[in-house]
Design a protein around this motif. Structure first.
Motif, mmCIF file in Angstrom:
data_model
loop_
_atom_site.group_PDB
_atom_site.id
_atom_site.type_symbol
_atom_site.label_atom_id
_atom_site.label_comp_id
_atom_site.label_asym_id
_atom_site.label_seq_id
_atom_site.Cartn_x
_atom_site.Cartn_y
_atom_site.Cartn_z
ATOM 1 N N PHE A 188 1.468 -6.817 1.172
ATOM 2 C CA PHE A 188 0.068 -7.223 1.020
ATOM 3 C C PHE A 188 -0.206 -8.542 1.726
ATOM 4 N N MET A 192 -3.670 -4.845 4.101
ATOM 5 C CA MET A 192 -3.568 -3.444 3.695
ATOM 6 C C MET A 192 -3.399 -2.547 4.918
ATOM 7 N N VAL A 199 -2.670 4.489 -1.913
ATOM 8 C CA VAL A 199 -1.963 3.211 -1.919
ATOM 9 C C VAL A 199 -1.551 2.868 -3.344
ATOM 10 N N ASP A 201 0.336 -0.124 -5.630
ATOM 11 C CA ASP A 201 0.717 -1.537 -5.662
ATOM 12 C C ASP A 201 1.920 -1.705 -6.594
#
Length: 314
Positions: A188, A192, A199, A201
């Motif tokens: 990050f 992105m 996506v 995280d």
């Protein structure tokens, strides 16, 4: 039935021709290289005024199913004149033996200037002036061609891998029903991925970066993987994400989607995201898919500096 009016069923198939142009530094060479890998015949730095002769020579062959042809040209071409090129290509679109498309690769001026400064190359239109002067002149020169092109790809936020993936998505000749899956990792701290469909995280996982022994290693090393697996949240999160993907991927395929890019992110793109992407790739292979693995920031020398300069995650 099924053939165009005026064309017999035994006539050769129309040859697919792609003209690839755009701003210098926007990725033309990368795009042509990918097209070549996909089975296209490639001609680069082509004097576009000779396009008619090239296509006439190709149409005189006996091949009933000619390979698609990609022709690269740009503002360095001798006698480059966008209005003349547009008129020439408009005439060619009337031919019934070819299917002609124009692809324009663009990129933001600030990013182009950064790329030139990074490679220390001079812009051909700048002369002794700054690179920015050449970029402005080129953008003005190419404006008519940019407006007229059939396809436009802006590579400002793209890595080389991003552009390669987009070219494959648009121009690969996959059989209907096939699904190409890409699993990638990224940091990050470097932004992105601009072309990811899903996506995840992974920054909720305990960060191996703060262990001095693990810091120089990556998510491909067993010690880092063991460390990540010890986090109480990892196994449950991984299982839920895997099950979600196994639900979604067949549905995407049933809807006719040809490409799915699944991206896992962490702070620097070297530990948690890499390990998770590797594990998910293995899980999807076990389920019958053939994912391609990409690690965007794994080789970035500045990754540790970017991660180490941020506030330590809890």
């Amino acid at each position: 039935m099924g053939t165009e009016a005026g064309m017999s069923a035994d006539q050769p198939a129309r040859q697919r021709v792609l003209l690839v142009t755009g701003m210098l530094g926007a990725g033309k060479t990368t795009a042509l290289r990918v097209l070549e890998d996909l089975g296209w015949e490639i001609v680069d730095n082509f004097p576009i005024r000779m396009l008619d002769a090239l296509l006439d020579a190709g149409s005189s062959g006996a091949d009933s199913d000619p390979a698609p042809l990609a022709i690269g040209f740009d503002s360095r071409t001798r006698g480059f004149n966008p209005e003349r090129i547009i008129a020439q290509v408009k005439a060619l679109t009337e031919r019934r033996d070819i299917e002609l498309t124009t692809l324009f690769l663009d990129c933001g001026s600030n990013e182009l200037e950064r790329r030139y400064n990074e490679t220390r190359r001079r812009h051909v239109l700048a002369g002794d002036a700054p690179v920015s002067t050449g970029i402005r002149a080129e953008r003005e020169l190419l404006a008519p061609l940019r407006r007229w092109a059939d396809l436009l790809i802006d590579t400002t936020e793209f890595t080389s891998n991003d552009l390669q993936r987009v070219i494959r998505e648009r121009f690969a000749s996959s059989e209907p029903g096939e699904l190409t899956v890409t699993v990638s990792s990224f940091g990050f701290s470097r932004g992105m991925p601009p072309v990811a469909d899903l996506v995840f995280d992974m920054r909720f996982i305990e960060n191996p970066h703060w262990d001095p022994v693990l810091r120089p290693q990556t998510g491909q090393d067993q010690a880092v993987g063991d460390y990540i697996r010890k986090d109480p949240a990892y196994e449950e999160a991984f299982t839920r994400i895997r099950d979600l993907l196994l639900l979604l991927l067949p549905r995407y395929r049933a809807q006719g989607k040809a490409y799915v890019h699944i991206a896992f992110g962490c702070t620097g793109g070297r530990h948690r995201s890499v390990f998770t992407a590797e594990q998910m790739g293995a899980a999807l292979r076990q389920a019958g898919f053939s994912p391609t693995l990409l690690h965007r920031n794994l080789g970035s020398r500045a990754a540790d500096l970017l991660e180490g300069g941020l506030r330590r995650e809890k």
